[in-house]
Write an enzyme that holds these catalytic residues in place. Structure first.
Site, short mmCIF file in Angstrom:
data_model
loop_
_atom_site.label_atom_id
_atom_site.label_comp_id
_atom_site.label_asym_id
_atom_site.label_seq_id
_atom_site.Cartn_x
_atom_site.Cartn_y
_atom_site.Cartn_z
N HIS A 124 0.96 -1.25 -0.04
CA HIS A 124 0.03 -0.21 -0.10
C HIS A 124 0.99 1.35 0.03
CE1 HIS A 124 -3.91 -2.13 0.32
NE2 HIS A 124 -3.48 -2.66 1.56
N ASP A 161 -3.33 -10.36 -2.79
CA ASP A 161 -3.83 -9.85 -1.39
C ASP A 161 -5.33 -9.57 -1.68
OD1 ASP A 161 -4.37 -7.96 0.74
OD2 ASP A 161 -2.59 -8.36 1.47
N HIS A 163 -6.58 -7.00 -0.66
CA HIS A 163 -6.88 -5.69 -0.77
C HIS A 163 -5.73 -5.35 -2.09
CE1 HIS A 163 -7.45 -6.30 3.53
NE2 HIS A 163 -8.48 -5.31 3.31
N ASP A 244 -4.66 -12.73 3.22
CA ASP A 244 -6.12 -12.30 4.04
C ASP A 244 -7.16 -12.51 2.97
OD1 ASP A 244 -4.90 -10.49 1.97
OD2 ASP A 244 -5.07 -8.68 3.22
#
Length: 307
Positions: A124, A161, A163, A244
Site C-alpha cells: 500500500h 492479497d 486488498h 488475507d
C-alpha cells in the site's frame, strides 16, 4: 528447495492493542514452519536496505520525512491505520533488505525461489505516502534492485492479497518494463484497482466481489492474470502474497482456502519455469487470522519447495 528470509526485528514493530497487523503474525508463521517438512528450509536475514536502493521507488525527501518521524519511545500515528514505534523504521528497511537479498540469491542461482516473512508490509505504500500499515514498498524496491543491480529487463509483480496494492500500482503505472497484476476484493480498502486502471498497458486489475471462492477465483485468475503474464514473458517474477484472501480472515470477504494458495503458487511457478528459469521471489503482505496465516504460508512455501 527455497530460501526463507525473516529477522528478529520484525516483531519489534509495535502497534496499538487490537491492531490486526500485530507482532503475533510472525510467531504464527514461525510455529507453522516448525513442521518436519521445513527442517531443511534455509533461514536467512539481511541488512537494512540502503537509502539509495529505497530511493529508486520513493523520493529521498519522503524517506527523510519518515526517518525524522521515528519516535524515541511510544507510538505515533501516520494515519488511522499506520503507526510507527521506535523499531518500525529499521524493521521496514530490513524488510526491503531481505527482499533485495532474496532477489540477489535467486538471480545469482543459489536457489530458484525465496519467501520473505516480514512486517510492516509494503504494497500500500505509494511513492510519497505511507498508508495501509505500510511505510515503504518492499516489492517495488526489490523490482528496481533487480533491474539496477542485475540488468533484468522485464519484472512481473502478481498480487493476490485481498486488498489492491495501490502503492505498487502508483510506483509502476507509467513503466512498461514492470507488469503489475492484482486480484482483490471490491469494494474494499483502499478503493483503487478498477479494471479500467491500465497504466501504460502494464496494469491488470481484477476486482472481485465478496464471497469469491476458489471455484470462482481460479478460472478468472487463469484468464485475467496468467494469460497476460504469459504474454509479458517476465525475466523475474515477484509475488505479493496476501493470505488475507483466506475465508477466515477478518479484514476481507474472500473465501479462499489453503488449496487455493497452493494452486496459485503452482500457476506462478509454471509461468516462472516457462519464462525465467523458475525464478520466483514471494513477499508476505496481508493475512490477519493467525491460524489461517500460518497454514497458508506453510502451504505456499511447501509448494515453492516441492512443486
Amino acid at each position: 528447495m527455497t530460501l526463507f528470509y525473516t529477522d528478529p526485528i520484525f516483531p519489534r514493530h509495535a502497534v496499538p492493542d487490537g491492531h490486526p497487523e500485530r507482532p503475533a503474525r510472525m510467531a504464527a508463521i514461525r510455529t507453522a514452519l516448525e513442521a518436519p517438512q521445513f527442517a531443511a528450509l534455509p533461514r536467512r536475514t539481511a541488512d537494512p536496505a540502503p537509502y539509495e536502493a529505497i530511493a529508486r521507488a520513493h523520493p529521498s525527501a519522503h524517506l527523510d520525512k519518515l526517518d525524522a518521524l521515528r519516535p524515541a519511545e511510544g507510538l505515533i500515528a501516520l494515519d488511522p491505520d499506520t503507526v510507527m514505534s521506535p523499531d518500525t523504521w529499521t524493521a521496514a528497511r530490513v524488510a526491503s533488505g531481505c527482499a533485495m537479498a532474496a532477489v540477489d540469491a535467486v538471480l545469482d542461482g543459489e536457489d530458484d525461489s525465496a519467501f520473505i516473512a516480514a512486517r510492516p508490509p509494503g504494497h500500500h505504500a505509494e511513492r510519497t505516502r505511507a498508508m495501509g500499515f505500510c511505510l515503504i514498498n518492499h516489492i517495488a524496491i526489490a523490482a528496481r534492485h533487480a533491474q539496477a543491480a542485475h540488468g533484468v529487463e522485464r519484472v512481473a509483480i502478481v498480487d493476490f492479497d485481498v486488498h489492491h496494492g495501490n502503492g505498487t500500482q502508483d510506483i509502476f503505472e507509467d513503466d512498461p518494463t514492470v507488469l503489475y497484476a492484482s486480484t482483490h476484493q471490491s469494494p474494499l480498502f483502499p478503493g483503487t484497482g478498477a479494471a479500467s486502471e491500465r497504466g501504460v498497458g502494464n496494469i491488470f486489475n481484477v476486482p472481485l466481489g465478496a464471497g469469491t471462492d476458489g471455484a470462482a477465483f481460479r478460472p478468472i485468475f487463469e484468464s485475467a492474470i496468467v494469460a497476460p503474464l504469459d504474454r509479458f514473458a517476465p525475466d523475474l517474477l515477484l509475488l505479493s502474497a496476501g493470505f488475507d484472501a483466506h475465508k477466515d480472515d477478518p479484514l476481507g470477504g474472500f473465501a479462499l482456502v489453503e488449496d487455493d494458495f497452493v494452486w496459485i503458487t503452482r500457476q506462478m511457478m509454471a509461468i516462472a519455469q516457462k519464462h525465467c528459469g523458475g525464478k520466483v521471489v514471494s513477499l508476505l503482505e496481508g493475512g490477519y487470522d493467525l491460524p489461517a496465516l500460518g497454514q497458508s504460508t506453510a502451504a505456499h512455501i511447501s509448494t515453492l519447495m516441492n512443486g
